[in-house]
Design a protein around this motif. Structure first.
Motif, PDB file in Angstrom:
ATOM      1  N   PHE A   1       0.818  -1.202   0.000  1.00 48.79           N
ATOM      2  CA  PHE A   1       0.000   0.000   0.000  1.00 48.79           C
ATOM      3  C   PHE A   1       0.858   1.260   0.000  1.00 48.79           C
ATOM      4  O   PHE A   1       0.605   2.183  -0.757  1.00 48.79           O
ATOM      5  CB  PHE A   1      -0.956  -0.020   1.190  1.00 48.79           C
ATOM      6  N   ALA A   2       1.878   1.290   0.854  1.00 45.27           N
ATOM      7  CA  ALA A   2       2.715   2.484   0.967  1.00 45.27           C
ATOM      8  C   ALA A   2       3.421   2.795  -0.346  1.00 45.27           C
ATOM      9  O   ALA A   2       3.469   3.945  -0.778  1.00 45.27           O
ATOM     10  CB  ALA A   2       3.728   2.311   2.093  1.00 45.27           C
ATOM     11  N   LEU A   3       3.956   1.787  -1.012  1.00 44.70           N
ATOM     12  CA  LEU A   3       4.638   2.011  -2.286  1.00 44.70           C
ATOM     13  C   LEU A   3       3.652   2.357  -3.388  1.00 44.70           C
ATOM     14  O   LEU A   3       3.952   3.167  -4.259  1.00 44.70           O
ATOM     15  CB  LEU A   3       5.457   0.784  -2.669  1.00 44.70           C
ATOM     16  N   ALA A   4       2.486   1.754  -3.361  1.00 43.87           N
ATOM     17  CA  ALA A   4       1.465   2.080  -4.361  1.00 43.87           C
ATOM     18  C   ALA A   4       1.061   3.544  -4.239  1.00 43.87           C
ATOM     19  O   ALA A   4       0.799   4.212  -5.242  1.00 43.87           O
ATOM     20  CB  ALA A   4       0.263   1.165  -4.202  1.00 43.87           C
ATOM     21  N   THR A   5       1.005   4.058  -3.009  1.00 44.42           N
ATOM     22  CA  THR A   5       0.684   5.464  -2.777  1.00 44.42           C
ATOM     23  C   THR A   5       1.721   6.361  -3.439  1.00 44.42           C
ATOM     24  O   THR A   5       1.377   7.342  -4.093  1.00 44.42           O
ATOM     25  CB  THR A   5       0.615   5.765  -1.262  1.00 44.42           C
ATOM     26  N   SER A  45      10.000  -8.347   3.293  1.00 45.07           N
ATOM     27  CA  SER A  45       9.782  -6.997   3.826  1.00 45.07           C
ATOM     28  C   SER A  45      10.615  -6.020   3.000  1.00 45.07           C
ATOM     29  O   SER A  45      11.784  -6.301   2.687  1.00 45.07           O
ATOM     30  CB  SER A  45      10.229  -6.903   5.285  1.00 45.07           C
ATOM     31  N   VAL A  46      10.028  -4.893   2.652  1.00 44.88           N
ATOM     32  CA  VAL A  46      10.757  -3.875   1.893  1.00 44.88           C
ATOM     33  C   VAL A  46      11.819  -3.260   2.798  1.00 44.88           C
ATOM     34  O   VAL A  46      11.515  -2.727   3.858  1.00 44.88           O
ATOM     35  CB  VAL A  46       9.803  -2.790   1.354  1.00 44.88           C
ATOM     36  N   ILE A  47      13.080  -3.360   2.348  1.00 54.34           N
ATOM     37  CA  ILE A  47      14.183  -2.790   3.123  1.00 54.34           C
ATOM     38  C   ILE A  47      14.901  -1.679   2.366  1.00 54.34           C
ATOM     39  O   ILE A  47      15.701  -0.954   2.945  1.00 54.34           O
ATOM     40  CB  ILE A  47      15.192  -3.862   3.567  1.00 54.34           C
ATOM     41  N   GLY A  48      14.626  -1.546   1.073  1.00 49.55           N
ATOM     42  CA  GLY A  48      15.290  -0.513   0.292  1.00 49.55           C
ATOM     43  C   GLY A  48      14.430   0.001  -0.843  1.00 49.55           C
ATOM     44  O   GLY A  48      13.707  -0.770  -1.472  1.00 49.55           O
ATOM     45  N   ILE A  49      14.503   1.313  -1.065  1.00 48.76           N
ATOM     46  CA  ILE A  49      13.845   1.952  -2.198  1.00 48.76           C
ATOM     47  C   ILE A  49      14.872   2.881  -2.825  1.00 48.76           C
ATOM     48  O   ILE A  49      15.408   3.762  -2.154  1.00 48.76           O
ATOM     49  CB  ILE A  49      12.606   2.773  -1.768  1.00 48.76           C
ATOM     50  N   ALA A  65       6.254   5.683   5.792  1.00 52.56           N
ATOM     51  CA  ALA A  65       6.646   5.344   7.165  1.00 52.56           C
ATOM     52  C   ALA A  65       6.046   4.016   7.616  1.00 52.56           C
ATOM     53  O   ALA A  65       6.471   3.455   8.625  1.00 52.56           O
ATOM     54  CB  ALA A  65       6.247   6.467   8.127  1.00 52.56           C
ATOM     55  N   MET A  66       5.080   3.500   6.865  1.00 49.83           N
ATOM     56  CA  MET A  66       4.511   2.187   7.173  1.00 49.83           C
ATOM     57  C   MET A  66       5.512   1.067   6.867  1.00 49.83           C
ATOM     58  O   MET A  66       5.336  -0.050   7.319  1.00 49.83           O
ATOM     59  CB  MET A  66       3.229   1.962   6.375  1.00 49.83           C
ATOM     60  N   LEU A  67       6.539   1.383   6.120  1.00 50.07           N
ATOM     61  CA  LEU A  67       7.573   0.393   5.785  1.00 50.07           C
ATOM     62  C   LEU A  67       8.579   0.336   6.929  1.00 50.07           C
ATOM     63  O   LEU A  67       9.699   0.827   6.843  1.00 50.07           O
ATOM     64  CB  LEU A  67       8.242   0.767   4.461  1.00 50.07           C
ATOM     65  N   SER A  68       8.183  -0.274   8.015  1.00 48.78           N
ATOM     66  CA  SER A  68       8.939  -0.235   9.273  1.00 48.78           C
ATOM     67  C   SER A  68      10.321  -0.883   9.195  1.00 48.78           C
ATOM     68  O   SER A  68      11.176  -0.613  10.033  1.00 48.78           O
ATOM     69  CB  SER A  68       8.135  -0.883  10.394  1.00 48.78           C
ATOM     70  N   ASN A  69      10.562  -1.726   8.197  1.00 46.12           N
ATOM     71  CA  ASN A  69      11.873  -2.371   8.050  1.00 46.12           C
ATOM     72  C   ASN A  69      12.783  -1.656   7.067  1.00 46.12           C
ATOM     73  O   ASN A  69      13.878  -2.124   6.778  1.00 46.12           O
ATOM     74  CB  ASN A  69      11.690  -3.825   7.601  1.00 46.12           C
ATOM     75  N   LEU A  70      12.340  -0.504   6.566  1.00 41.54           N
ATOM     76  CA  LEU A  70      13.106   0.234   5.562  1.00 41.54           C
ATOM     77  C   LEU A  70      14.462   0.662   6.121  1.00 41.54           C
ATOM     78  O   LEU A  70      14.542   1.286   7.181  1.00 41.54           O
ATOM     79  CB  LEU A  70      12.314   1.456   5.092  1.00 41.54           C
ATOM     80  N   VAL A  71      15.518   0.313   5.394  1.00 42.58           N
ATOM     81  CA  VAL A  71      16.886   0.645   5.783  1.00 42.58           C
ATOM     82  C   VAL A  71      17.454   1.750   4.889  1.00 42.58           C
ATOM     83  O   VAL A  71      18.190   2.610   5.350  1.00 42.58           O
ATOM     84  CB  VAL A  71      17.792  -0.617   5.710  1.00 42.58           C
ATOM     85  N   THR A  72      17.075   1.731   3.614  1.00 37.69           N
ATOM     86  CA  THR A  72      17.605   2.681   2.639  1.00 37.69           C
ATOM     87  C   THR A  72      16.466   3.309   1.848  1.00 37.69           C
ATOM     88  O   THR A  72      15.608   2.589   1.332  1.00 37.69           O
ATOM     89  CB  THR A  72      18.560   1.970   1.658  1.00 37.69           C
TER      90      THR A  72
END
Length: 105
Positions: A1-5, A45-49, A65-72
């Motif tokens: 959802f977060a990335l689709a937004t 889990s999405v960790i990088g964009i 910010a919903m991507l709580s495991n995002l590192v990059t």
């Protein structure tokens, strides 16, 4: 959802042909781990964009910010504008944040 937004906000479907090809996977309904510029861990889990230099124009959605495991997160060299969402403060695992060469305040 977060990335689709983010995809919706940047109008990926209406981009120029070259940009549309680069981000075609974002509109295909496939798993976001297979999307261009997205990295996932072994638990999907999405960790990088990394959307650097894609010619994207939009405000950054707080939903990232919903991507709580995002590192990059790299959205440098685009045309993002507006303020950096305060919700980004919840990204406690974020280690690399690149936003230069945008219109962010």
């Amino acid at each position: 959802f977060a990335l689709a937004t983010l995809g919706f906000r940047t109008g990926l479907a209406g981009r120029r042909l070259e940009e549309a090809r680069q981000l075609q996977s974002w509109m295909s309904g496939t798993n976001e781990c297979s999307w261009s510029g997205v990295t996932c861990d072994s638990q999907s889990s999405v960790i990088g964009i990394n959307l650097s230099g894609r010619g994207l124009r939009a405000s950054l959605p707080g939903e990232l910010a919903m991507l709580s495991n995002l590192v990059t997160l790299d959205v440098s060299v685009n045309e993002f504008f507006g303020t950096i969402p305060t919700d980004f403060g919840r990204l406690v695992n974020l280690r690399t944040l690149r936003m230069e060469q945008n219109g962010l305040t």
